[in-house]
Design an enzyme around this catalytic site. Structure first.
Site, PDB file in Angstrom:
ATOM      1  N   SER A 145      43.237  32.754  47.552  1.00 55.83           N
ATOM      2  CA  SER A 145      42.128  33.450  46.901  1.00 55.83           C
ATOM      3  C   SER A 145      41.012  33.859  47.850  1.00 55.83           C
ATOM      4  O   SER A 145      40.337  34.849  47.606  1.00 55.83           O
ATOM      5  CB  SER A 145      41.569  32.591  45.765  1.00 55.83           C
ATOM      6  OG  SER A 145      41.245  31.295  46.227  1.00 55.83           O
ATOM      7  N   HIS A 185      46.060  35.651  41.938  1.00 53.55           N
ATOM      8  CA  HIS A 185      45.660  36.914  42.571  1.00 53.55           C
ATOM      9  C   HIS A 185      46.835  37.832  42.872  1.00 53.55           C
ATOM     10  O   HIS A 185      46.646  38.922  43.398  1.00 53.55           O
ATOM     11  CB  HIS A 185      44.892  36.634  43.869  1.00 53.55           C
ATOM     12  CG  HIS A 185      43.642  35.864  43.642  1.00 53.55           C
ATOM     13  ND1 HIS A 185      42.435  36.445  43.360  1.00 53.55           N
ATOM     14  CD2 HIS A 185      43.421  34.526  43.598  1.00 53.55           C
ATOM     15  CE1 HIS A 185      41.505  35.518  43.178  1.00 53.55           C
ATOM     16  NE2 HIS A 185      42.086  34.338  43.319  1.00 53.55           N
ATOM     17  N   LYS A 213      41.686  38.072  35.998  1.00 50.71           N
ATOM     18  CA  LYS A 213      41.596  38.846  37.241  1.00 50.71           C
ATOM     19  C   LYS A 213      42.233  40.214  37.012  1.00 50.71           C
ATOM     20  O   LYS A 213      41.644  41.038  36.345  1.00 50.71           O
ATOM     21  CB  LYS A 213      42.185  38.033  38.379  1.00 50.71           C
ATOM     22  CG  LYS A 213      41.230  36.865  38.686  1.00 50.71           C
ATOM     23  CD  LYS A 213      41.751  35.756  39.527  1.00 50.71           C
ATOM     24  CE  LYS A 213      40.650  34.695  39.634  1.00 50.71           C
ATOM     25  NZ  LYS A 213      41.152  33.369  39.950  1.00 50.71           N
TER      26      LYS A 213
HETATM   27  C1  LIG Z   1      40.524  32.073  39.742  1.00 48.65           C
HETATM   28  C2  LIG Z   1      41.595  31.079  40.042  1.00 48.65           C
HETATM   29  C3  LIG Z   1      41.882  30.034  39.177  1.00 48.65           C
HETATM   30  C4  LIG Z   1      41.020  29.759  37.984  1.00 48.65           C
HETATM   31  O1  LIG Z   1      41.277  30.643  36.970  1.00 48.65           O
HETATM   32  P1  LIG Z   1      40.184  30.846  35.834  1.00 48.65           P
HETATM   33  O2  LIG Z   1      40.925  31.472  34.728  1.00 48.65           O
HETATM   34  O3  LIG Z   1      39.127  31.692  36.414  1.00 48.65           O
HETATM   35  O4  LIG Z   1      39.682  29.464  35.485  1.00 48.65           O
HETATM   36  C5  LIG Z   1      42.961  29.228  39.442  1.00 48.65           C
HETATM   37  N1  LIG Z   1      43.702  29.414  40.549  1.00 48.65           N
HETATM   38  C6  LIG Z   1      43.441  30.376  41.435  1.00 48.65           C
HETATM   39  C7  LIG Z   1      44.291  30.528  42.642  1.00 48.65           C
HETATM   40  C8  LIG Z   1      42.365  31.233  41.219  1.00 48.65           C
HETATM   41  O5  LIG Z   1      42.060  32.178  42.099  1.00 48.65           O
END
Ligand SMILES: *Cc1c(COP(=O)(O)O)cnc(C)c1O
Length: 392
Positions: free
Chosen positions: A179, A207, A239
């Site tokens: 990330s 991602h 995302k």
């Molecule tokens: C953003 C993210 C999460 C958390 O997800 P949310 O739905 O925002 O709580 C978990 N794992 C990774 C790799 C992330 O980038």
């Protein structure tokens, strides 16, 4: 010592270390141009990779669903909160990922906590890439299993750790796309290492989904691995999908186990059904609007070429996450601030989100940016870099 007095000291120490966080308060929807305190900024800070967060079709689907189903789900899934809309989304995600089933969680953090704590316990061992997302690392610690980290992408070290381990069960966990770095796990290699030790592989592709693969199926799609070789696949919906929530995809037995034992699934109110309905549409758009991934690929190439020409310290990444390594936290904040003065919004990412000494500017590109906007970013970055470096 009084509570507030102690807290003030902690806050002050964080400020002095250039690690203090502040929330930018926006008053416009997610998109390439956003308003902060009335002023417009070019936004290169979001994870809305496909530009779907403010898509009016998805918004309309949600409004329609709210009109017919109301807002709140009113209960947890296991009591009275599981609706047709949730079920449809799960079914669609299972087809999308090529898995037997999928389960929707409130968010990615909860999905990761739920999965790892449901599957692992004292006597087991969890192995994680050291740059994994915080939710995965926290889950590993919380599970009670023996917890080890291996160097970033260092699968030889992982192999040695697995070899030495005498745990009952072994779980290997990795981000698909990292990330804060934008680089990717080598899933075929990792699956081979896991198979050699009969360890289970869990991939969090928060991602990668929507962004990588012909249909947006992420790292798993690109790898071409059979589902059985990546038995636990996690994705988030906030995302590239542009809505909110997360999912775990896998076998029938895995999903039933999570419904029985994942505490972050059981003891929480189900997401609003309208959100699930909106996400069903988003999932269709992710799979069919290929132009979004094409646009992203063009912008990524343009950005990387521009940075290379300007001698900017790009990290190695083929994804929309394009960080520039600064190192020092204060300096990263300064570059971010100089950019801000030029109307460009890029966050400075500092420890503990990234390892000490590796503060960076995390540039993210989306399908709704234009080539012109990326050019503006490149120009501003080049001059901000010169300004800040001149002060050192
Ligand atoms: C953003 C993210 C999460 C958390 O997800 P949310 O739905 O925002 O709580 C978990 N794992 C990774 C790799 C992330 O980038």
């Amino acid at each position: 010592m009084q509570l507030d007095q102690l807290l003030q000291q902690r806050l002050q120490a964080r400020r002095e270390a250039s690690l203090y966080r502040q929330r930018g308060l926006t008053d416009s929807p997610q998109g390439p141009v956003r308003k902060l305190a009335g002023q417009s900024f070019l936004n290169f800070s979001s994870n809305d990779y496909l530009g779907l967060a403010a898509d009016t079709r998805i918004a309309d689907a949600m409004i329609h669903a709210v009109r017919t189903q109301g807002v709140g789900s009113g209960a947890s899934h296991l009591t009275a909160g599981h609706t047709q809309a949730h079920q449809q989304l799960e079914d669609a995600l299972a087809v999308f990922t090529g898995r037997e089933r999928a389960l929707v969680f409130g968010c990615g953090y909860m999905a990761n906590l739920g999965v790892i704590t449901a599957l692992m316990a004292a006597g087991d061992a969890v192995f994680q890439d050291r740059l994994n997302h915080a939710s995965l690392l926290d889950a590993g610690r919380l599970s009670g299993a023996r917890f080890s980290r291996f160097g970033h992408l260092d699968y030889a070290l992982l192999d040695a750790q697995l070899h030495r381990s005498r745990a009952n069960h072994q779980l290997v966990v990795t981000d698909g796309v990292f990330s804060m770095d934008g680089d990717q796990a080598d899933l075929p290699h990792l699956a081979d290492v896991c198979d050699a030790h009969q360890a289970w592989l869990m991939v969090d592709d928060a991602h990668g989904f929507g962004v990588l693969g012909e249909l947006g199926g992420g790292c798993a799609e690109v790898s071409g691995l059979l589902p059985a070789r990546v038995p636990i696949l996690v994705g988030t919906l906030g995302k590239a999908f542009g809505t909110a929530g997360a999912f775990v995809a896998g076998s029938e037995a895995l999903i039933e186990t999570l419904i029985q034992f994942a505490r972050t699934y059981i003891y929480t109110t189900a997401l609003p059904p309208a959100l699930a309905e909106a996400t069903c549409l988003s999932l269709q758009l992710v799979q069919t609007e290929h132009w979004r991934r094409q646009r992203l690929a063009e912008l990524i190439a343009q950005f990387r070429q521009g940075c290379a020409e300007a001698g900017l310290p790009l990290m190695s990444s083929a994804t929309p996450i394009q960080p520039l390594l600064v190192g020092d936290s204060q300096r990263a904040l300064q570059v971010s601030e100089v950019l801000r003065q030029q109307g460009i919004w890029v966050s400075a990412i500092r420890p503990p989100t990234v390892p000490v000494g590796s503060a960076r500017l995390r540039v993210t590109l989306t399908a709704s940016h234009t080539a012109e906007q990326v050019n503006q970013l490149l120009q501003a970055l080049t001059s901000a870099w010169e300004t800040v470096n001149a002060e050192y």
